[in-house]
Structure formats: C-alpha cells, structure tokens
Scaffold this active site. Structure first.
Site, PDB file in Angstrom:
ATOM      1  N   ALA A 129     -14.310  -4.963 -10.498  1.00  0.00           N
ATOM      2  CA  ALA A 129     -14.421  -6.450  -9.487  1.00  0.00           C
ATOM      3  C   ALA A 129     -12.862  -7.107  -9.593  1.00  0.00           C
ATOM      4  CB  ALA A 129     -15.313  -7.299 -10.198  1.00  0.00           C
ATOM      5  N   LYS A 130     -12.756  -8.206  -9.254  1.00  0.00           N
ATOM      6  CA  LYS A 130     -11.560  -9.059  -9.437  1.00  0.00           C
ATOM      7  C   LYS A 130     -11.832 -10.485  -8.779  1.00  0.00           C
ATOM      8  CE  LYS A 130      -7.663  -8.498 -11.492  1.00  0.00           C
ATOM      9  NZ  LYS A 130      -7.199  -7.194 -12.399  1.00  0.00           N
TER      10      LYS A 130
END
Ligand code: NAD
Length: 440
Positions: A129-130
C-alpha cells in the site's frame, strides 16, 4: 527527543522534491512506467496467466479523501489525501504515508505496487500500500501538520487497522506523525492499538533497530554479493550517495566491515578522500552543521562524479532516477546496492547489465526497513518486545534468505537480480491467488 526537535523534523524540507526540481516525472523517469516495465518483463518470463496478469496490474483499492483543516489563521483549507492498496492476498496492506506537494495518484499507485513486490521478496505476510497527502510541510506549522494527520487518519478509519492496512513513515513523515496516527485510530477504537502503524517511537511500541534497519539491510546484501562474486569487503572501495538515514547507517556499517568509504554526498555536495572518509567524523560534522557542506577532511567533488568513481561498491541512497541512460556507461562499480527506491531507470538497467555490473535491486536491497516494520507489528501484537540483537539477527536471517532466493531464480532463468526479484515476488503473490481462487 524534545518537542522542538520533533517539530523541526516534521516540517523538514523535502530533499527528494527539491532534487527533482519539483518537475513532474516524465519519460524515462515516470515511476509508474518504470515499475510496470519491470513487472511486464517478469510476468512474461513467468508466462503468467493473462487473467492473473490483469489482476496484479491493477491496485485493489484507490481512495481519494478530502482533508479539511483549520489553518492557524482561522481559515479553512482542504487538502487531498490518497491511500492505495495494491494487493492484500498475502496479508494486510503495508506502506508509508508521504506529505509532498507534487505527489500524484499515479505515483502512489506505483509505490503501492512496489510495496507488494518488496514484501513478497522478503517473504513477509503483507501486501502493498502507499498513502499521501498533497501538501507542502515546509509551509505548514506543526499544529497544522497534526490536524492534517489526524483528519486524514479519521477519513481512512475503516481502511486502516492492524489486520487490514498498516501505514509507516515515508517522505516528510516520521515517528511523531506515526504517534498521532496511532492516537487518532486508538481514540476511535476506544483502546490503544499500537499495531496500526510502524515506525513509532520506541516508548509506544516501536522496535529497537528500526531506525538502522534499511542501511543495515543494504550492508547485509552487499556482504552476500561480495561473497557470491568472490571479493573481500575488507579493503573494498565504496561511494555512498545520500547521507541521511539509509546512506549514513550503511556507510558506517561498511566502514565497520573494513571497507574504505571514499566518497559520500548529500543535497549540499559530494566529498572524496582516496584514503577513506572517517564516517563517524562526517556524522559529527553533519550533527553540528546539518549538511556535509564544507566538510574539511575530504575534497569537494561534483555530485554526478560520485556515481562514476572507480569504486567496487556504489550505494545510491538518496533519490530516484539518478542512474540513467546518460551516465550508466561511465559507472565503474562492480556492485550497485540500491538503498533508494528507484535510483536506476529501466534504460540504465540494460546498459549496466551489458557492462556486467551486479545490481542489487531496491526491492531486495532496501527491504530491511519493511522487514523490521514487520518485526515491530509482530512485537506489538504479541505485546512482547525483543532486544536489539535479536532484531538484527532475525533481520540478517531473513535478508540472507531473500538474497539466496533471488540469486537462485536469477541463475535458473539466466536473468539479472532485478528481474529475478520481480519474478520471485510475482510468483509468490500469484501462488496465493491460485490457492485462494476468485471469490465471486
Ligand atoms: P533521508 O531524508 O534521511 O536522507 C536522504 C539523504 O539524501 C539526505 O542526506 C539528503 O541530503 C540526500 N540527498 C537528497 N537529494 C540528493 C541528491 N540529489 N544528491 C545527493 N544526496 C541527496 O532519507 P532516507 O530515509 O535515508 O531515504 C533515502 C532513500 O531510501 C529514499 O529513496 C527512500 O525512499 C529510500 N528508502 C528509505 C527507507 C527507510 O527506512 N528510511 C526504506 C526504504 C527505502
């Protein structure tokens, strides 16, 4: 750490943004294209099923949130926040949050996918994720940064969680901000949830050894590479670009291994000493003067020149896209260890391969950070904390195994380490997709 120092860190300028002159990425430097180019090549070599290829190419979830806050002036301003979950088939999503005025959703998508592959390479049970908030911390007060952090966390309250999505620090966010995320999340849940973020202060569930983990991981990989290539680290010459968290720790540990660190640099300049730079001395200089600028016990050289010095090991640990088609042919290092994310463009990859340079790719080389973040999450969940020696030993075990796994794919398929790392990661994620099947 005092409140004022933390406040200073939280609003520190953005070296990455400054270094890329705030220009939008284009062509050779587009991070999404760079990641996809590597993904496509690895998927092709694996003869990945076209259906799975389509699944893995797309992020699972892309969230855009409005982050309204009251400025210190009383005015209301609305910032934009992103969180992208690329793939969660192997476990909760894991990835940093950055505060950057130029960040785009495309960039966040690329970085989220990068995290999926990085976690799979080191075989930790996380997906990728980011997150980001489009804002310039240099123009915000510490209380405004706190309000942005808390409102962004609240907007994502149903997404974040120790079993679903675990943020960490990234560009312009540090342990102070992680503490606010943990607090906001915990207030909503009505009890303390330490495992919702990593990179926290030690006092509230952070892990010993986390700060040094990425630089330490780089040196573990370099030792593995030296062993594989049959050269001694003792007496080897190294150049390190970037003297922040990753670069300075790696330089210090390389020197402890007996390597001669002949060049170091930061945003203020590059310095060379053929006899080897005393890294501890340079660290003291930076502590007193903030930057390397004016460092007296080495000769000032050009930042570009550092990359093409006659050394055994080159460690880019600053920003993306520094090794490109323009300078790749001049690189003389035997080994490049990518401490930074994305320091080499795909065009440069081809040139380095032709020239026989052994590149330890970012998703392997700098995975020490996320590995110790994983240890932090494990310790938080068990509410039982390890001593630093245990953290470092387990880090070494995991990274050495990852290095051997990548090397073995590289030898089996006759490909470079980067392609091998992507192949290993994609295959690990694909295997779980095949086992889980498609829920309809
Ligand atoms: P940092 O902000 O602590 O240090 C960055 C250093 O690079 C500073 O010394 C800065 O002056 C220098 N720098 C910036 N632009 C430069 C340029 N053009 N030339 C030379 N030096 C320059 O950041 P960090 O945490 O050490 O991260 C460095 C890189 O490693 C980034 O690409 C980051 O994404 C990556 N990374 C960091 C971690 C981590 O745990 N910190 C984990 C994985 C990857």
């Amino acid at each position: 750490m005092s409140q004022s120092i933390e406040a200073e860190q939280a609003v520190a300028s953005t070296p990455q943004a400054a270094a890329r002159g705030q220009e939008p990425f284009s062509g050779e430097e587009n991070p999404f294209e760079a990641m996809m180019a590597r993904f496509d090549r690895a998927a092709e070599l694996l003869a990945l099923d076209p259906g799975l290829y389509r699944v893995l190419r797309q992020p699972e979830k892309q969230i855009i949130v409005s982050v309204p806050i009251q400025r210190d002036s009383g005015e209301i301003e609305v910032f934009t926040g992103y969180r992208v979950l690329h793939n969660t088939s192997r476990g909760p999503a894991k990835g940093g949050i950055r505060f950057d005025p130029k960040v785009t959703l495309d960039e966040v998508k690329a970085l989220a996918a990068w995290m999926t592959w990085k976690c799979a390479v080191v075989n930790i049970p996380f997906g990728g994720a980011k997150g980001a908030v489009v804002c310039d911390p240099a123009t915000l007060s510490i209380t405004e940064i706190e309000r942005i952090t808390r409102r962004y966390t609240a907007a994502l309250i149903d997404v974040l969680g120790p079993d679903s999505d675990i943020p960490a620090p990234d560009l312009n966010t540090g342990e102070r901000i992680m503490a606010w995320i943990m607090d906001t999340y915990s207030m909503h849940k009505r009890h303390a949830v330490t495992g919702v973020v990593t990179g926290k202060p030690i006092e509230m569930g952070g892990s010993l050894g986390r700060r040094e983990a990425t630089g330490r991981g780089c040196v573990i990989s370099i030792k593995q590479a030296a062993q594989h290539l049959g050269f001694e680290l003792k007496g080897a010459r190294a150049a390190v670009q970037g003297f922040g968290n990753v670069g300075s720790v790696a330089a210090k540990l390389l020197a402890q291994e007996g390597a001669k660190v002949v060049a170091i640099s930061d945003i203020s300049g590059a310095y060379y000493n053929a006899e080897g730079i005393d890294v501890e001395d340079a660290l003291r200089w930076v502590k007193d003067h903030r930057y390397l600028a004016g460092y007296p016990r080495a000769e000032a050289i050009g930042g570009e020149e550092l990359l093409t010095l006659d050394v055994d090991i080159l460690l880019p640990a600053a920003v993306a896209n520094v090794i490109t088609r323009k300078n790749a042919r001049q690189i003389k290092a035997k080994v490049i260890c990518e401490g930074a994310n994305g320091p080499t463009t795909p065009a440069a990859d081809r040139i380095l391969e032709e020239n026989g340079v052994f590149v330890i790719p970012d998703i392997l080389a700098n995975a020490g950070g996320v590995t110790v973040s994983y240890f932090e999450w494990v310790q938080d969940r068990a509410a039982y904390f390890w001593d630093e020696e245990t953290v470092n030993q387990r880090l070494e075990t995991m990274l050495c195994r990852a290095f051997r796994d990548v090397l073995s794919v590289s030898q089996r398929y006759g490909v470079n380490l980067r392609t091998a790392a992507y192949m290993l990661a994609i295959e690990r994620v694909a295997a779980v997709h095949r086992l889980r099947g498609l829920y309809a």
